[in-house]
Design a protein around this motif. Structure first.
Motif, PDB file in Angstrom:
ATOM      1  N   GLY A  40       0.797  -1.224   0.000  1.00  0.00           N
ATOM      2  CA  GLY A  40       0.000   0.000   0.000  1.00  0.00           C
ATOM      3  C   GLY A  40       0.825   1.268   0.000  1.00  0.00           C
ATOM      4  N   ILE A  41       2.131   1.121  -0.165  1.00  0.00           N
ATOM      5  CA  ILE A  41       3.043   2.269  -0.148  1.00  0.00           C
ATOM      6  C   ILE A  41       3.583   2.502  -1.557  1.00  0.00           C
ATOM      7  CG2 ILE A  41       5.181   3.210   0.821  1.00  0.00           C
ATOM      8  CD1 ILE A  41       4.825   1.158   3.129  1.00  0.00           C
ATOM      9  N   THR A  42       3.550   3.740  -2.012  1.00  0.00           N
ATOM     10  CA  THR A  42       4.214   4.090  -3.266  1.00  0.00           C
ATOM     11  C   THR A  42       5.434   4.935  -2.954  1.00  0.00           C
ATOM     12  OG1 THR A  42       2.948   6.127  -3.651  1.00  0.00           O
ATOM     13  CG2 THR A  42       2.018   4.071  -4.516  1.00  0.00           C
ATOM     14  N   VAL A  43       6.454   4.794  -3.797  1.00  0.00           N
ATOM     15  CA  VAL A  43       7.703   5.544  -3.629  1.00  0.00           C
ATOM     16  C   VAL A  43       8.094   6.098  -4.992  1.00  0.00           C
ATOM     17  CG1 VAL A  43      10.060   5.509  -2.743  1.00  0.00           C
ATOM     18  CG2 VAL A  43       8.377   3.861  -1.865  1.00  0.00           C
ATOM     19  N   ASN A  44       8.130   7.394  -5.090  1.00  0.00           N
ATOM     20  CA  ASN A  44       8.450   8.050  -6.355  1.00  0.00           C
ATOM     21  C   ASN A  44       9.417   9.200  -6.129  1.00  0.00           C
ATOM     22  OD1 ASN A  44       6.525   6.790  -8.462  1.00  0.00           O
ATOM     23  ND2 ASN A  44       5.137   7.299  -6.775  1.00  0.00           N
ATOM     24  N   ALA A  45       9.952   9.708  -7.228  1.00  0.00           N
ATOM     25  CA  ALA A  45      10.832  10.873  -7.174  1.00  0.00           C
ATOM     26  C   ALA A  45      10.357  11.917  -8.175  1.00  0.00           C
ATOM     27  CB  ALA A  45      12.270  10.480  -7.487  1.00  0.00           C
ATOM     28  N   VAL A  46      10.519  13.170  -7.813  1.00  0.00           N
ATOM     29  CA  VAL A  46      10.368  14.260  -8.773  1.00  0.00           C
ATOM     30  C   VAL A  46      11.756  14.848  -9.000  1.00  0.00           C
ATOM     31  CG1 VAL A  46       7.967  14.793  -8.255  1.00  0.00           C
ATOM     32  CG2 VAL A  46       9.769  15.921  -6.955  1.00  0.00           C
ATOM     33  N   CYS A  47      12.012  15.237 -10.238  1.00  0.00           N
ATOM     34  CA  CYS A  47      13.355  15.669 -10.627  1.00  0.00           C
ATOM     35  C   CYS A  47      13.306  17.044 -11.264  1.00  0.00           C
ATOM     36  CB  CYS A  47      13.967  14.653 -11.588  1.00  0.00           C
ATOM     37  SG  CYS A  47      14.081  12.981 -10.908  1.00  0.00           S
ATOM     38  N   PRO A  48      13.356  18.101 -10.457  1.00  0.00           N
ATOM     39  CA  PRO A  48      13.322  19.449 -11.034  1.00  0.00           C
ATOM     40  C   PRO A  48      14.612  19.772 -11.776  1.00  0.00           C
ATOM     41  CG  PRO A  48      12.797  19.461  -8.671  1.00  0.00           C
ATOM     42  CD  PRO A  48      13.385  18.116  -8.998  1.00  0.00           C
ATOM     43  N   GLY A  49      14.475  20.578 -12.809  1.00  0.00           N
ATOM     44  CA  GLY A  49      15.640  21.211 -13.399  1.00  0.00           C
ATOM     45  C   GLY A  49      15.987  22.431 -12.564  1.00  0.00           C
ATOM     46  N   PHE A  50      16.776  23.337 -13.125  1.00  0.00           N
ATOM     47  CA  PHE A  50      17.101  24.554 -12.376  1.00  0.00           C
ATOM     48  C   PHE A  50      15.813  25.303 -12.058  1.00  0.00           C
ATOM     49  CE2 PHE A  50      21.281  23.853 -14.359  1.00  0.00           C
ATOM     50  CZ  PHE A  50      22.085  23.949 -13.226  1.00  0.00           C
ATOM     51  N   ALA A  51      15.612  25.574 -10.766  1.00  0.00           N
ATOM     52  CA  ALA A  51      14.366  26.177 -10.299  1.00  0.00           C
ATOM     53  C   ALA A  51      14.626  27.567  -9.742  1.00  0.00           C
ATOM     54  CB  ALA A  51      13.711  25.297  -9.242  1.00  0.00           C
ATOM     55  N   ASP A  52      13.576  28.331  -9.637  1.00  0.00           N
ATOM     56  CA  ASP A  52      13.655  29.710  -9.141  1.00  0.00           C
ATOM     57  C   ASP A  52      13.700  29.686  -7.615  1.00  0.00           C
ATOM     58  OD1 ASP A  52      13.659  32.421  -8.942  1.00  0.00           O
ATOM     59  OD2 ASP A  52      11.591  32.716  -9.615  1.00  0.00           O
TER      60      ASP A  52
END
Length: 259
Positions: free
Chosen positions: A177-189
């Motif tokens: 019941g657990i999800t594991v994900n990543a978000v990968c921003p580029g250069f951010a403000d």
């Protein structure tokens, strides 16, 4: 959300992307726990959220590189909820050093915060989420976890490690019941990018506008990513509708990185 708000932890929540994520999750109805090293910054963000009508906001000053401090945070939360519904590992640092000049202390510092910190938080969260039968873990990595950049070998290596941990842990938790994900921003403000711009100016003599143009040149949209755009991606992954999405590394970078 149920009548009693589900709880969400956001590390590195005192500014930038972490602050934007905390605000977005609060707007979604979560009771939000802001974690970070600077108590004053956390309290300022909490005051802003409370002024906006979000009553259940908590601050926790801690260092994610210290496993004991992380466990103490989760122990405090045990009294409030069976397990946090959402954990966002956003705390991180960056630094630029040519590899041939890099000392082990720099390498170690990149891994201590960016990798060990994620490990400590996940290690505390996963058993509790398993017992609850539900959880959403989102690791804020970087496009540096999906490709290489010159002069930031330690940072790139650390963010690749975060992606590897995300993929492996997602498979181990897939039936729980657990999800594991990543978000990968580029250069951010963010302040971090502003510091990168200052370093380029100091080391190369370029103007701020020239340094910023160099950073945004890799983004096909020709701009910095906004913290709120990263927060929107995290909020989706934290929601019920993303239950079948796990082990993914989602680039928020204007098309800089494509499959």
């Amino acid at each position: 959300m149920t009548a009693r708000a589900a709880h969400a932890i956001v590390t590195g929540a005192g500014r930038g992307i972490g602050a934007a994520i905390a605000a977005r999750l609060a707007a979604e109805g979560f009771a939000v726990h802001l974690a970070g090293r600077t108590a004053a910054a956390l309290e300022a963000q909490a005051a802003e959220l409370r002024a906006g009508g979000h009553a259940e906001v908590h601050c926790h000053a801690l260092d994610v590189t210290d496993a004991a401090q992380v466990e103490q945070l989760f122990t405090r939360l045990d009294a409030l909820c069976a397990a946090p519904a959402v954990v966002v590992n956003n705390a991180g640092i960056s630094g630029s050093v040519p590899f041939h000049r890099m000392e082990h202390a720099h390498w170690q510092s990149m891994f201590s915060v960016n990798v060990d910190g994620v490990f400590h938080v996940c290690r505390a969260a996963v058993p509790r989420m398993r017992e609850a039968g539900y959880g959403r873990i989102v690791n804020v990595a970087s496009t540096a976890g999906l490709k290489g950049y010159a002069y930031v070998a330690a940072y790139v290596s650390a963010k690749h490690a975060v992606i590897g941990l995300t993929r492996a842990l997602a498979l181990e938790c897939a039936r729980s019941g657990i999800t594991v994900n990543a978000v990968c921003p580029g250069f951010a403000d963010t302040d971090m990018t502003a510091e990168t711009v200052r370093n380029i100016v100091d080391k190369t003599g370029r103007t701020e506008s020239e340094a910023l143009a160099e950073l945004t040149a890799g983004n096909p949209q020709g701009r910095l990513v906004q913290p709120g755009e990263v927060a929107d991606a995290v909020a989706w992954l934290a929601g019920e509708g993303a239950g079948a999405v796990t082990g993914q590394s989602i680039a928020v970078a204007g098309g800089e990185v494509t499959p």
